[in-house]
Design an enzyme around this catalytic site. Sequence first.
Site, PDB file in Angstrom:
ATOM      1  N   THR A  61      24.278  13.347  41.314  1.00 25.15           N
ATOM      2  CA  THR A  61      23.594  14.650  41.700  1.00 25.15           C
ATOM      3  C   THR A  61      23.125  14.153  43.023  1.00 25.15           C
ATOM      4  OG1 THR A  61      22.031  16.343  41.212  1.00 25.15           O
ATOM      5  CG2 THR A  61      21.266  13.969  40.711  1.00 25.15           C
ATOM      6  N   LYS A  65      26.654  12.882  46.221  1.00 27.08           N
ATOM      7  CA  LYS A  65      28.052  13.571  45.991  1.00 27.08           C
ATOM      8  C   LYS A  65      29.047  13.098  47.033  1.00 27.08           C
ATOM      9  CE  LYS A  65      26.123  17.416  43.267  1.00 27.08           C
ATOM     10  NZ  LYS A  65      26.205  18.713  43.127  1.00 27.08           N
ATOM     11  N   ASN A  86      31.038  15.304  41.655  1.00 29.29           N
ATOM     12  CA  ASN A  86      29.943  15.173  40.719  1.00 29.29           C
ATOM     13  C   ASN A  86      30.141  14.542  39.376  1.00 29.29           C
ATOM     14  OD1 ASN A  86      31.459  17.011  39.237  1.00 29.29           O
ATOM     15  ND2 ASN A  86      29.843  18.656  39.408  1.00 29.29           N
ATOM     16  N   ASP A 101      32.179  21.834  39.441  1.00 27.02           N
ATOM     17  CA  ASP A 101      31.577  23.008  39.701  1.00 27.02           C
ATOM     18  C   ASP A 101      32.550  24.145  39.774  1.00 27.02           C
ATOM     19  OD1 ASP A 101      29.097  21.871  39.928  1.00 27.02           O
ATOM     20  OD2 ASP A 101      28.970  21.674  42.165  1.00 27.02           O
ATOM     21  N   GLY A 130      28.322  23.167  49.851  1.00 30.92           N
ATOM     22  CA  GLY A 130      29.437  22.679  48.761  1.00 30.92           C
ATOM     23  C   GLY A 130      29.632  23.625  47.689  1.00 30.92           C
TER      24      GLY A 130
HETATM   25  P1  ATR Z   1      25.069  23.472  48.424  1.00 25.93           P
HETATM   26  O1  ATR Z   1      25.872  21.937  48.679  1.00 25.93           O
HETATM   27  O2  ATR Z   1      24.126  23.351  47.074  1.00 25.93           O
HETATM   28  O3  ATR Z   1      25.683  24.500  48.446  1.00 25.93           O
HETATM   29  P2  ATR Z   1      23.769  23.398  51.277  1.00 25.93           P
HETATM   30  O4  ATR Z   1      25.249  22.514  51.781  1.00 25.93           O
HETATM   31  O5  ATR Z   1      22.626  22.645  51.531  1.00 25.93           O
HETATM   32  O6  ATR Z   1      23.949  23.282  49.638  1.00 25.93           O
HETATM   33  O7  ATR Z   1      24.240  24.576  51.585  1.00 25.93           O
HETATM   34  C1  ATR Z   1      22.949  25.582  51.132  1.00 25.93           C
HETATM   35  C2  ATR Z   1      23.396  27.032  51.625  1.00 25.93           C
HETATM   36  O8  ATR Z   1      22.251  28.100  51.584  1.00 25.93           O
HETATM   37  C3  ATR Z   1      24.020  27.105  53.029  1.00 25.93           C
HETATM   38  O9  ATR Z   1      25.102  28.135  53.120  1.00 25.93           O
HETATM   39  C4  ATR Z   1      22.678  27.607  53.908  1.00 25.93           C
HETATM   40  O10 ATR Z   1      22.890  28.305  55.064  1.00 25.93           O
HETATM   41  P3  ATR Z   1      23.018  27.493  56.397  1.00 25.93           P
HETATM   42  O11 ATR Z   1      24.599  26.803  56.283  1.00 25.93           O
HETATM   43  O12 ATR Z   1      23.074  28.630  57.660  1.00 25.93           O
HETATM   44  O13 ATR Z   1      22.121  26.250  56.336  1.00 25.93           O
HETATM   45  C5  ATR Z   1      22.071  28.653  52.734  1.00 25.93           C
HETATM   46  N1  ATR Z   1      20.660  28.896  53.045  1.00 25.93           N
HETATM   47  C6  ATR Z   1      19.619  28.025  52.670  1.00 25.93           C
HETATM   48  N2  ATR Z   1      18.429  28.484  52.964  1.00 25.93           N
HETATM   49  C7  ATR Z   1      18.518  29.827  53.507  1.00 25.93           C
HETATM   50  C8  ATR Z   1      18.073  30.993  54.181  1.00 25.93           C
HETATM   51  N3  ATR Z   1      16.649  30.754  54.032  1.00 25.93           N
HETATM   52  N4  ATR Z   1      18.696  32.015  54.730  1.00 25.93           N
HETATM   53  C9  ATR Z   1      20.100  32.006  54.922  1.00 25.93           C
HETATM   54  N5  ATR Z   1      20.684  31.025  54.250  1.00 25.93           N
HETATM   55  C10 ATR Z   1      20.171  29.828  53.655  1.00 25.93           C
END
Ligand code: ATR
Length: 279
Positions: A61, A65, A86, A101, A130
């Site tokens: 986690t 990753k 993962n 996933d 991701g």
């Molecule tokens: P994961 O690997 O779990 O998908 P991540 O790579 O941190 O996590 O991605 C988080 C996603 O949530 C991204 O698409 C992020 O948008 P950005 O690429 O612009 O950062 C989105 N996200 C998180 N908080 C947000 C917010 N307040 N408004 C819009 N998008 C958000």
Amino acid sequence: MRRACVIGWPVEHSRSPLIHNYWLRRYGVDGSYDKEAVRPEHVAGFLKSLTVRGYVGCNVTLPHKEAAFAAAAETDDAARAVGVANTLWLDGSRLCATNTDTYGFMAHLNLTAPGWETRDKPVCILGAGGAARAIVYGFLQAGVGEIRVFNRTRARAEELAKQFGARVKVHDWGEREAQSRDAAVLVNTTSIGLNGAGSLEIDLTGFNADCVVSDIVYVPLETELLAGAKARGLRTVDGLGMLLHQAVPGFEKWFGVRPEVTDALRQMLVADIAGPKQC
Ligand code: ATR
């Protein structure tokens, strides 16, 4: 006795031990599944010494990753599509990696909303991290003709589209409502709504009545998005099912039994989510 674990930093919050220990008891497997708090600077060393530590494999986690993917001698298509791993296991002395996933999301979607794929309509994805890559890959594998990706940071969505090709189209974040009304499936892969924080600000009025609405956030179990979908009579797919199903391939690799995602297991997780960890 076969031993597996989940590594993370921190790792305390992980619900994977609940799932795997439930299955170990249910199938009477002589095995164990532990939590291992591993500092980022120690991940490579930890993974090299899995056998010495007595493990046949592990889950990975945050924030390990990427490191897990890099440490593997062998990666499969799913891991390469997402670019992070993962689930790891040893094949002899070779460290193998996958990303479950995609499997977890699609298995839960197919079981919960059968027939979603029969409509020749686009799939709309909110987010480009991701989790979004894993889910876009799943829909492409399933033969979806058009996948629309909306992300706050448009450049990230464009990078994702470049990787996956012409069936993936990028739209501005501001178009997420207007350009999703005809969707067969709408999926939130962002962290918006986690622990009730933030709002996607999507009004589902006017969405196609057949649209399936899915959220990978599972704390709370019913997010604002899912509650809004239910209120409009749309089919919903929650994030907990993805968490449960993504655990299946790892358990099978390590312990040799393909476990079932049952209602009893789900209820145990629901109770845990509703418990003190939510605060
Ligand atoms: P994961 O690997 O779990 O998908 P991540 O790579 O941190 O996590 O991605 C988080 C996603 O949530 C991204 O698409 C992020 O948008 P950005 O690429 O612009 O950062 C989105 N996200 C998180 N908080 C947000 C917010 N307040 N408004 C819009 N998008 C958000």
